[in-house]
Enzyme design. Structure first.
Site, PDB file in Angstrom:
ATOM      1  N   LYS A   1      -3.773  -7.148   5.547  1.00  0.00           N
ATOM      2  CA  LYS A   1      -3.093  -6.018   6.182  1.00  0.00           C
ATOM      3  C   LYS A   1      -1.595  -6.114   5.889  1.00  0.00           C
ATOM      4  CE  LYS A   1      -6.947  -4.759   8.191  1.00  0.00           C
ATOM      5  NZ  LYS A   1      -7.706  -3.595   7.679  1.00  0.00           N
TER       6      LYS A   1
ATOM      7  N   SER B   1      -9.338  -0.291   3.122  1.00  0.00           N
ATOM      8  CA  SER B   1      -8.359  -0.255   4.210  1.00  0.00           C
ATOM      9  C   SER B   1      -6.912  -0.349   3.742  1.00  0.00           C
ATOM     10  CB  SER B   1      -8.646  -1.378   5.213  1.00  0.00           C
ATOM     11  OG  SER B   1      -8.378  -2.641   4.630  1.00  0.00           O
TER      12      SER B   1
END
Length: 281
Positions: free
Chosen positions: A165, A94
């Site tokens: 993230k 990701s």
């Protein structure tokens, strides 16, 4: 002359008496009584036997000391991981190309501990309970404790509640995707996201949100492979991550050695202005 003769006679008598004492001492104890004589090495109490016992004793203590030192080292690393710097194993794609599967990053837990707040562009590790996950999954307490210790040392994948993230919006920001040129905008300013995975668009899911104070809007760098704030729009919390849930900032890639480097900072958000007081309408 008589006096000198008397002195001479006394000196000779003293010498004779000293020799007699030496002879008696030698005759009583014999040659074998000398203090420098060594014990017979062939006997059960010889030097070989005497040396063997301390060696066995020292060997036992060495094993114990090694175990104690090992336990202290593990305890020190766990304390360091809990309060200062935690290894974190990257389990997914990701965050490519910034972070790759199998990378072990070092998460700086002091980055936001003394009043500093996460900034746009920071790569952060956070607990997604209540935002990305409504509740933590149940697990065996013993298994969870062992897994947690291994994860804290970077030897196992992180807990299912932990995510990594990039911060795209902070409290008060209006984040929109996408403008007429397909770019993400923050507070009306287009962001040149050079860190994205080659070929990815900023988002295939359109959105227009205002980030509540005390929360963050976060996204992965590999947008087509990232489950991030976009996937929780319309759910409780709206995909916003509370700042107090941030574990720390990813500052370094520590493993493998070939990728040892700092997590590069981005200037992509430098032109973004601070949101006006009261937020956006």
């Amino acid at each position: 002359m008589d006096t000198e003769a008397q002195h001479t006679e006394r000196d000779r008598s003293s010498e004779t008496e000293e020799r007699s004492r030496s002879a008696r001492s030698f005759g009583t104890h014999g040659q074998d009584s000398k203090p420098d004589a060594l014990p017979d090495s062939s006997g059960p109490e010889g030097p070989d036997s005497a040396a063997t016992e301390p060696d066995r004793h020292d060997g036992g203590w060495t094993w114990r000391r090694t175990s104690a030192v090992g336990a202290l080292c593990v305890a020190f690393l766990l304390l360091l991981s809990h309060f200062v710097m935690q290894p974190f194993l990257i389990p997914s794609r990701s965050m490519e190309p910034t972070l790759q599967v199998g990378d072990r990053i070092l998460v700086n837990k002091l980055a936001y501990r003394f009043g500093d707040q996460p900034r746009r562009g920071d790569v952060v590790v956070f607990d997604g309970t209540g935002s990305f996950l409504q509740e933590a999954p149940e697990q065996n307490p013993v298994t969870g404790l062992l897994h947690g210790a291994a994860a804290a040392l970077g030897l196992a994948e992180p807990a299912e509640t932990d995510f990594v993230k990039r911060v795209v919006g902070v409290g008060g920001d209006r984040v929109v995707c996408c403008d007429a040129d397909g770019r993400l905008t923050v507070n009306g300013v287009p962001v040149q996201e050079w860190y994205l995975q080659l070929g990815d668009s900023p988002s295939k899911v359109p959105f227009d949100i205002v980030v509540p104070q005390g929360t963050l809007w976060v996204m992965g760098d590999h947008r087509s492979q990232s489950s991030d704030s976009r996937d929780h729009l319309g759910r409780p919390g709206g995909g916003m991550v509370p700042v107090e849930r941030v574990i720390g900032r990813a500052d370094w890639i520590g493993w493998p050695f070939g990728r040892w480097s700092e997590v590069e900072e981005t200037g992509a958000f430098d032109p973004v202005p601070t949101p006006a007081a009261g937020g956006h309408g």
